[in-house]
Scaffold this active site. Structure first.
Site, PDB file in Angstrom:
ATOM      1  CG  ASP A  70      17.142  34.158  12.038  1.00  0.00           C
ATOM      2  OD1 ASP A  70      16.355  33.371  12.709  1.00  0.00           O
ATOM      3  OD2 ASP A  70      18.214  33.786  11.760  1.00  0.00           O
ATOM      4  CE1 TYR A  87      17.360  31.202   3.835  1.00  0.00           C
ATOM      5  CE2 TYR A  87      18.170  29.027   3.312  1.00  0.00           C
ATOM      6  CZ  TYR A  87      17.370  29.771   4.006  1.00  0.00           C
ATOM      7  OH  TYR A  87      16.531  29.072   4.703  1.00  0.00           O
ATOM      8  CG  ASP A 109      22.370  37.284  13.030  1.00  0.00           C
ATOM      9  OD1 ASP A 109      22.593  37.949  14.100  1.00  0.00           O
ATOM     10  OD2 ASP A 109      21.181  36.899  12.898  1.00  0.00           O
ATOM     11  NE  ARG A 124      21.363  33.063  12.681  1.00  0.00           N
ATOM     12  CZ  ARG A 124      21.071  32.577  13.860  1.00  0.00           C
ATOM     13  NH1 ARG A 124      21.735  33.427  14.957  1.00  0.00           N
ATOM     14  NH2 ARG A 124      20.026  31.759  14.245  1.00  0.00           N
TER      15      ARG A 124
END
Length: 231
Positions: free
Chosen positions: A45, A73, A87, A179
């Site tokens: 993203d 992540y 987010d 998310r």
């Protein structure tokens, strides 16, 4: 051969900058190398940074293989505030008192979000719904629904708690939305939450520590082509 020269195919690692789309990186590299056949192995993203793998030439055949590798992540989850996009693409709104949440509750929620899960993708995602991207429908105010999909969170480590912010590291399967993990953690804790930062640090054996800076790579690639008389 310099690593900036382009053989018939190669795998290139980049550290995607904040606000860039994954296609921005592809476009920049394609132009610098003067190669048409370039694709990325897994979207990031715009508000995420970190490892983006590009495949060129014959190596584009390996995109599906690389996309199937586990991902790692790091990032932050902010408790007590939710957003429509899960987010910071959309405005946070107050959803509950994060100050009363304990580290034990946070650890328990992370444990519940580890293993094989049925995860509901974000409404602001690239999933297809009736021929349109889900995020397009979401921005149009549609009340569309997305079916849960099976994903696997191999590990969900809470590295630091500084309420309302939680720092984490996640190792997960293809198709996992971080998310949505943030959203689900907020729901489990009863105060709501959103993903406030995200960085992809690894895809399988590929690490962001080995990645190129996009701008520097492209600048050097163009200079190399000029010196070779191919610019």
């Amino acid at each position: 051969m310099s690593d900036l020269e382009s053989p018939p195919g190669e795998i290139l690692l980049f550290d995607k900058p904040l606000t860039w789309t994954s296609f921005d990186v592809v476009k920049k590299v394609r132009g610098a190398l003067k190669i048409k056949k370039v694709g990325h192995a897994g979207t990031l993203d715009p508000l995420a940074t970190g490892l983006l793998i590009l495949c060129t030439g014959k190596y584009t055949k390996r995109i599906n293989e690389i996309q199937g590798l586990p991902k790692e992540y790091t990032g932050t989850i902010t408790l007590g505030m939710t957003t429509d996009s899960e987010d910071l693409e959309t405005e946070p709104v107050y959803s509950g008192d994060a100050a009363i949440i304990t580290s034990e509750q946070i650890g328990s929620a992370a444990l519940k979000l580890t293993g094989k899960l049925m995860q509901r993708p974000p409404l602001h995602s690239a999933k297809w719904v009736d021929g349109k991207r889900a995020y397009v429908l979401a921005r149009q105010g549609s009340d569309h629904k997305l079916n849960p999909v099976e994903i696997e969170v191999h590990s969900f480590e809470i590295s630091k708690i500084d309420l309302p912010i939680i720092h984490f590291k996640v190792n997960c399967s293809k198709g996992t939305y971080i998310r949505s993990l943030a959203r689900d953690m907020g729901e489990l804790l009863g105060c709501g939450a959103h993903l406030s930062s995200l960085r992809r640090t690894a895809i399988g054996q590929y690490a962001v520590s080995d990645a190129h800076d996009v701008v520097s790579f492209c600048k050097q690639a163009i200079e190399l082509r000029r010196s070779n008389g191919t610019a």
